[in-house]
Write a protein that holds these residues in place. Structure first.
Motif, PDB file in Angstrom:
ATOM      1  N   GLY A 144       0.792  -1.217   0.000  1.00 44.16           N
ATOM      2  CA  GLY A 144       0.000   0.000   0.000  1.00 44.16           C
ATOM      3  C   GLY A 144       0.827   1.272   0.000  1.00 44.16           C
ATOM      4  O   GLY A 144       0.293   2.358  -0.234  1.00 44.16           O
ATOM      5  N   HIS A 145       2.130   1.148   0.242  1.00 46.02           N
ATOM      6  CA  HIS A 145       3.020   2.310   0.306  1.00 46.02           C
ATOM      7  C   HIS A 145       4.340   2.015  -0.405  1.00 46.02           C
ATOM      8  O   HIS A 145       5.377   2.570  -0.045  1.00 46.02           O
ATOM      9  CB  HIS A 145       3.278   2.697   1.760  1.00 46.02           C
TER      10      HIS A 145
ATOM     11  N   ASP B 295       6.160  -0.401  -6.366  1.00 49.10           N
ATOM     12  CA  ASP B 295       4.882  -0.506  -7.075  1.00 49.10           C
ATOM     13  C   ASP B 295       4.539   0.791  -7.793  1.00 49.10           C
ATOM     14  O   ASP B 295       4.034   0.775  -8.926  1.00 49.10           O
ATOM     15  CB  ASP B 295       3.758  -0.864  -6.100  1.00 49.10           C
ATOM     16  N   ARG B 296       4.807   1.921  -7.140  1.00 51.68           N
ATOM     17  CA  ARG B 296       4.471   3.205  -7.773  1.00 51.68           C
ATOM     18  C   ARG B 296       5.400   3.495  -8.945  1.00 51.68           C
ATOM     19  O   ARG B 296       4.992   4.097  -9.940  1.00 51.68           O
ATOM     20  CB  ARG B 296       4.501   4.318  -6.730  1.00 51.68           C
TER      21      ARG B 296
ATOM     22  N   ARG C 167       0.336   8.290   5.323  1.00 48.61           N
ATOM     23  CA  ARG C 167      -0.815   8.360   4.425  1.00 48.61           C
ATOM     24  C   ARG C 167      -0.530   9.163   3.163  1.00 48.61           C
ATOM     25  O   ARG C 167      -1.143   8.920   2.129  1.00 48.61           O
ATOM     26  CB  ARG C 167      -2.022   8.945   5.169  1.00 48.61           C
ATOM     27  N   LEU C 168       0.399  10.106   3.263  1.00 43.26           N
ATOM     28  CA  LEU C 168       0.718  10.905   2.077  1.00 43.26           C
ATOM     29  C   LEU C 168       1.887  10.343   1.277  1.00 43.26           C
ATOM     30  O   LEU C 168       2.461  11.030   0.437  1.00 43.26           O
ATOM     31  CB  LEU C 168       0.993  12.360   2.469  1.00 43.26           C
ATOM     32  N   SER C 169       2.219   9.069   1.489  1.00 42.74           N
ATOM     33  CA  SER C 169       3.365   8.486   0.776  1.00 42.74           C
ATOM     34  C   SER C 169       3.179   8.548  -0.736  1.00 42.74           C
ATOM     35  O   SER C 169       4.144   8.737  -1.477  1.00 42.74           O
ATOM     36  CB  SER C 169       3.600   7.038   1.209  1.00 42.74           C
ATOM     37  N   ARG C 170       1.947   8.392  -1.198  1.00 41.18           N
ATOM     38  CA  ARG C 170       1.706   8.451  -2.644  1.00 41.18           C
ATOM     39  C   ARG C 170       2.126   9.803  -3.196  1.00 41.18           C
ATOM     40  O   ARG C 170       2.800   9.888  -4.243  1.00 41.18           O
ATOM     41  CB  ARG C 170       0.231   8.176  -2.949  1.00 41.18           C
ATOM     42  N   ALA C 171       1.762  10.877  -2.495  1.00 39.52           N
ATOM     43  CA  ALA C 171       2.157  12.219  -2.945  1.00 39.52           C
ATOM     44  C   ALA C 171       3.667  12.381  -2.920  1.00 39.52           C
ATOM     45  O   ALA C 171       4.270  12.950  -3.848  1.00 39.52           O
ATOM     46  CB  ALA C 171       1.491  13.277  -2.074  1.00 39.52           C
TER      47      ALA C 171
END
Length: 291
Positions: free
Chosen positions: A46-47, A51-52, A266-270
């Motif tokens: 999820g983080h 993957d990103r 929670r802001l790891s995607r950003a």
């Protein structure tokens, strides 16, 4: 899909994981973990930076630093940031030879002690094409209670912080991180050599300005609002960014709403998307400047 990578550098093994790589113009991204975690730090469900990277077409390699995970220790079991940088310089050169054909170069991502080592690597001005470094979780001044705590640890073997201490120092308050993510990240926890803990609060603050002044590639620097290991305020961010006086440009920010382990919040995607955007910009702007 993540695959294992194994390199031989001077007869010693450097292990890693690889994901992504569908966009030919994307640079190689090599991620260096901090102290107390192996390469799985960058692959928490999820983080996951891997993957990103895969989702956006970047080839991302997360490598175990010497003595961590599947990588052999430095000769004689010694550990130092400079020694790690030398070994990783050679390892990344081997990665570039094997996986870099047709790509513009390499961008280093670093977290915590991995960020300090990324600065060491960049200051070496490696022969392979380094395009930029994106670093977070590192500063130039630790709170006095952290310095004192590290110096009072028993001499000798490696240190594994208790779960409660890791939660307090490495993560922001409730609302910035999910409990199940903190739990999942425990799978990548590994004991940290005491020498690394002492160097990050001792030798590193004394030499960061000299090392940073030798860095001639772009720099992205982030310090989290709730980082428990560093003195955090806008003046410290500005001072740290100012050390990179020879960099073509420096993108520095104080990141609100997160703690030291930015990659798990929670802001790891950003955070990851900004890092990958920085890598893409490095790949676009540096060749133009050379032309």
């Amino acid at each position: 899909m993540t695959t294992d990578v194994e390199l031989s550098v001077g007869g010693r093994k450097i292990a890693g994981s690889r994901a992504g790589g569908s966009v030919a113009a994307a640079p190689l991204v090599v991620a260096l973990h901090g102290g107390g975690y192996h390469r799985g730090y960058f692959d928490v469900p999820g983080h996951s930076l891997l993957d990103r990277g895969a989702a956006t077409g970047f080839p991302v390699f997360s490598v175990d630093r010497p003595g961590y995970g599947g990588s052999d220790p430095l000769p004689g079991g010694a550990t130092s940031f400079g020694g790690h940088a030398e070994a990783l310089d050679a390892a990344i050169g081997a990665l570039w030879t094997e996986h870099g054909e047709g790509r513009p170069g390499v961008v280093l991502f670093g977290h915590s002690i991995g960020s300090a080592i990324a600065v060491h690597v960049a200051a070496r001005r490696p022969r392979w094409p380094l395009l930029g470094i994106s670093i977070h979780g590192v500063g130039d001044r630790s709170p006095a209670h952290i310095v004192d705590a590290w110096h009072t640890l028993p001499a000798g073997g490696p240190v594994e912080l208790p779960a409660e201490q890791r939660r307090a120092l490495l993560y922001g308050p409730e609302g910035t991180v999910d409990a199940d993510t903190v739990e999942a990240a425990k799978a990548s926890v590994e004991a940290v050599p005491l020498a690394e803990m002492l160097e990050i609060v001792g030798g590193w603050p004394e030499e960061v300005a000299r090392l940073a002044a030798a860095v001639t590639v772009p720099v992205q620097y982030t310090l989290a609002e709730h980082d428990g290991l560093w003195v955090v305020d806008e003046s410290r961010v500005a001072a740290f960014a100012g050390y990179f006086e020879a960099a073509p440009w420096v993108d520095a920010r104080l990141q609100a709403g997160a703690g030291h382990n930015l990659d798990h919040h929670r802001l790891s995607r950003a955070v990851h998307l900004r890092q990958l955007a920085f890598a893409a910009e490095c790949a676009t702007r540096v060749p133009a400047a050379r032309g």
